[in-house]
Design a protein around this motif. Structure first.
Motif, PDB file in Angstrom:
ATOM      1  N   ARG A 168       0.999  -1.287  -0.157  1.00 24.84           N
ATOM      2  CA  ARG A 168       0.063  -0.018  -0.049  1.00 24.84           C
ATOM      3  C   ARG A 168       0.827   1.335   0.163  1.00 24.84           C
ATOM      4  O   ARG A 168       0.565   2.229  -0.600  1.00 24.84           O
ATOM      5  N   MET A 169       1.977   1.266   0.711  1.00 25.41           N
ATOM      6  CA  MET A 169       2.801   2.403   0.759  1.00 25.41           C
ATOM      7  C   MET A 169       3.580   2.643  -0.512  1.00 25.41           C
ATOM      8  O   MET A 169       3.644   3.839  -1.200  1.00 25.41           O
ATOM      9  N   MET A 170       3.968   1.497  -1.222  1.00 23.18           N
ATOM     10  CA  MET A 170       4.483   1.360  -2.547  1.00 23.18           C
ATOM     11  C   MET A 170       3.595   2.285  -3.626  1.00 23.18           C
ATOM     12  O   MET A 170       3.749   3.230  -4.329  1.00 23.18           O
ATOM     13  N   ARG A 171       2.470   1.817  -3.477  1.00 19.02           N
ATOM     14  CA  ARG A 171       1.192   2.233  -4.300  1.00 19.02           C
ATOM     15  C   ARG A 171       1.111   3.564  -4.146  1.00 19.02           C
ATOM     16  O   ARG A 171       0.950   4.676  -5.076  1.00 19.02           O
ATOM     17  N   MET A 172       1.005   4.284  -2.734  1.00 26.52           N
ATOM     18  CA  MET A 172       0.886   5.608  -2.563  1.00 26.52           C
ATOM     19  C   MET A 172       1.940   6.474  -3.456  1.00 26.52           C
ATOM     20  O   MET A 172       1.872   7.484  -3.824  1.00 26.52           O
TER      21      MET A 172
END
Lengths: 272, 272
Positions: free
Chosen positions: B246-250
């Motif tokens: 999720r952090m990567m995506r953000m």
């Protein structure tokens, strides 16, 4: 497809008519009146989870209130804690330091005031008293973390540019998931403090995350911090502010099992 | 409101009929054929940004391909790089180590192979060649980071449980924003390595983030890692896997200025 569109329409309609309210909320500690602020979505249905907001050493000022309002916009019931009594705030550094040390110097004071704020939110009649997180800025982050250390029934703690010292001196009682968002260039938090924190989390079996924001200084989430650049390693950082807010949101949604009302965040919680 | 509903309907319809494809993609380096894999949404319109995926030392295997597919589901064009040639993969540790050291031991080899993969994605005709990020797992994270160090035109690098050593020996050329997602209990990455990395990022004026995932070991994103627990400090961690994704995506959405097609992520990019 029709059902899906109806759901979307209802969500949009409810968002459109929703109103965010921010109201003072009074509570008492040892005969002193404390005045926090509670923010909520007037159009919310059900019992949304709650978030306590522990302010910087300036007290429960407009900045802290603005964060509560932002949390209400995300569907939370949020309450700014008054750690000083009488809703006391200041913009004077010397006074802020004095007020802050009145909280820091006595573990019992910190604990009592933080726990009273939590109780006030739980008893507010708004939101789900069993699903509460605490976030905090600077001193407030330290307070939130120490409230968790004291064993409070919190689902999550998020600290922004916060000291990590164990003020209450208790270990092994943290139930909350912990996210720390600190500036990599914040000289107020030493490597030793960070290492001791990590070891404490490890030893306590805590579910924790530590994010180091490159280029960010102390108080990086607060635009007002630029007024205090003469303190050294203090200043606002818009990028780190926005990124840390998004991380907090992701973390709270997960820890509080919060599904925003609208279709806005459908992806969250299902990375695959 | 009608216009909004039409937009939503169109988005849902395009999502419903979209198909994720994964295809081999060949390219040549010094007479050796390399075989990566490209994943994309067959129903995508326009030129979506691209993401290079650098695999673990096992090579361009199914795990790496699954990540490319997941990225395509998010609206990216994603390509798994083949760092060994002939699409070579292995599940044997000794062989993996040998293959990996053929890349690590020679900075020119690492650089040439990583740059060739980037060129292959840029020339694939899919996606926007000017908006590309690189992510990588374990050895792949190190490769992605060193590709950025070599001055490659990358908008972002995300490394998962990756070594931070400067293999190419170049400094001050990083254009990419850098996000590192490492396990706090990953003993393969030393404190000294982490400190040297931070100093390098600082000196180079890089926009960077370092996330330490409490309780996470080396290879924490890969369910297969549990087969290698005898290596010590290696193992899968579902929570850290999902959070880091999720952090990567953000991070990628921000760095690549990517707006997912549907209404799914409306909130991202506008924290206030």
């Amino acid at each position: 497809m029709r059902a899906l569109l109806c759901t979307l329409f209802a969500s949009i309609a409810s968002l459109a008519f929703a109103e965010i309210k921010l109201e003072p909320v009074g509570y008492e500690i040892d005969g002193t009146r404390h005045q926090g602020y509670i923010a909520y979505n007037d159009g919310a249905v059900g019992k949304p989870p709650g978030v306590l907001v522990f302010p910087e050493w300036w007290g429960a000022n407009e900045y802290a209130q603005s964060r509560a309002r932002m949390l209400a916009e995300l569907g939370y019931v949020a309450m700014v804690a008054d750690m000083y009594g009488e809703g006391k705030t200041t913009s004077d550094r010397a006074e802020a330091q004095k007020l802050a040390s009145s909280v820091y110097s006595n573990p019992e004071t910190l604990k009592k005031r933080a726990e009273a704020a939590l109780a006030a939110l739980q008893q507010s009649g708004r939101g789900d008293p069993s699903r509460i997180a605490a976030i905090g800025y600077c001193m407030g982050g330290t307070v939130a973390l120490n409230l968790a250390r004291a064993g409070a029934d919190l689902k999550a703690v998020v600290g922004f540019h916060c000291g990590l010292a164990n003020v209450v001196g208790e270990t092994g009682k943290i139930k909350a998931k912990v996210l720390i968002c600190n500036g990599a260039d914040d000289k107020m938090i030493s490597d030793e403090e960070e290492q001791a924190f990590e070891q404490e989390m490890r030893d306590g079996g805590v579910d924790w995350l530590y994010v180091s924001f490159g280029g960010a200084l102390h108080s990086f989430t607060n635009p007002e911090a630029d007024k205090h650049r003469d303190m050294g390693s203090v200043g606002y950082n818009r990028t780190a502010d926005h990124r840390s807010w998004r991380m907090m949101r992701m973390f709270l949604d997960e820890a509080l099992d919060h599904r925003p009302a609208g279709p806005a965040e459908r992806g969250i919680g299902s990375p695959r």
